[in-house]
Design a protein around this motif. Sequence first.
Motif: not given
Length: 416
Positions: A322-325, A330-332, A350-352, A355-357
Amino acid sequence: MTSEIQGKGQRAKAASYILNIKTTCEKNEALTKIAEQLIIDQHTIMAENAKDLALGEKQSLPASTLDRMMLNEERIVAMADAIHLLVSLQDPVGTVIEQIDKENGLHIEKRIVPLGVIGMIYEARPNVTVDAATLSLKTGNAVILRGSSSAKFSNTALVASIHRALAKTSIPIEAVQLIEDTSRETVKELFHLKEYLDVLIPRGGKALIDLVVKEATVPVLETGAGNCHIYVDQMADYIKAEKICLNAKTQRPSVCNAAESLLIHPIWFKSHGMQLLTALHDAGVTIIGDEQVCQLFEAALPATEEDYAMEYLDLTISVKLVENVYEAIEHIHRFGTHHSEAIITEDQLVAETFLNNVDAAAVYHNASTRFTDGFEFGYGAEIGISTQKLHARGPMGLPALTSTKYFIYGNGQIRE
C-alpha cells in the motif's frame, strides 16, 4: 408444556435473584472452589476432552479447531490461575458511579448491577465454558451455556466440575447450566428465550455470529471474527517488524487476535520485504500476495478479494503493498472486522494518524495484536472480544457483564 430450555431459563432466572443478594466474599469463595475443583478433576476433564478430539479427528476437523478444543494440564492450570486472578479483581456490582442531590431533597444514586441471566452460545472452545461461568458468577449473573457438539464431552465434564464446586458453597448450582442437546432446534429456542434471558452472547466464527445477530430476539452482545492487520510503514524498524509479525501470525494462529493480513509500504518492502517474507515462510507461513508480491517472492500464491477478507485461523497470511498510511486505513475499513489492528513505524505522527482513524476495538503501535485478550489486559478471564460499539467494546471482562440502576432516596417528596 414447559420445554427443557424453558425449564433451564426458569431455574436460571430464579438463581439470578439469589445471586443478586450474594456478597463479594460469597462469590469469591465459590470461584476459589471452582478453581480448586478443576485441578482436582483435571484428569477426568482431559479424558473427556480426548473423546472430543478423537471424534474431531475422525470428522477431519481443521488443526486450528482441534487446537482450540484441546485441554491439557497446562491449559487447565491456566484456567484455574485466571479464576484466582478474577477473585483478586474488584467486584463492580454495587459501585456508585454517580450521585445527584436535588433541591427538593431527593438523593439519586446510579449503581452498577448484574445483567441478570446471560445466554452464551459458542463453538469448539471449551475454555469458554469456564470463562463464561466464572465471569458471570463474579458479577452476580446466572448463565446458560450452549457449546457445540464438537466439544460436548469437554463441556459436560467442565460444568460437572463447576457444579461439584458450587455444591460446597451458598451459590445455587442452577446459576450455571449447560444445554447438552446441541441440535438446531434447541439453539433456535435459546434465540427467543426473552422471558428469561437478559442478553445472548455468541462466540465463534463469523457464520455463527451472523446467525445469532440475524435470528435472535433476545438482545445480543456481539463478539466478532478477527481479520486483524499489521501495517508496516516506510519508517518501520526491521527488527521490531519481524518480531511482531512472526509473533502475531505464528504464536497461536488459531485464535481471533492472530494477524491475518500484512500491509507493507513499497519503499520499506524494497529494503526489507523479502527478508520479512522469507522469515515468515521459514516459520511455515503460506504467503498469499498481491501481484507485486507474487512477482518478487516466488513462493507467494496469488491473492483474491476473498483472501483479503479471510480469517484464516492457520499459518496463512495475505500480503499487499500500500502506498501510504491512508491506503492502509482504507484497506482495513474495507476488509477488516473491527477487532485488532497494528502499525509498525518510528514516525509518531503516522502512528497517531493510524490509531485515530482505524475503526477497531483495539489499535496497536509497535506491538503484536496477540495482546487483545482479557487476561493480558488485566481482566482475568474474558467472555469474548466485542467488536460493536454499544454497551461494551474490546475484551469483555467484569464491567461488560453489568448494567446500571438508579436508587432514589426521598422523605415524602411528590412531583407538583
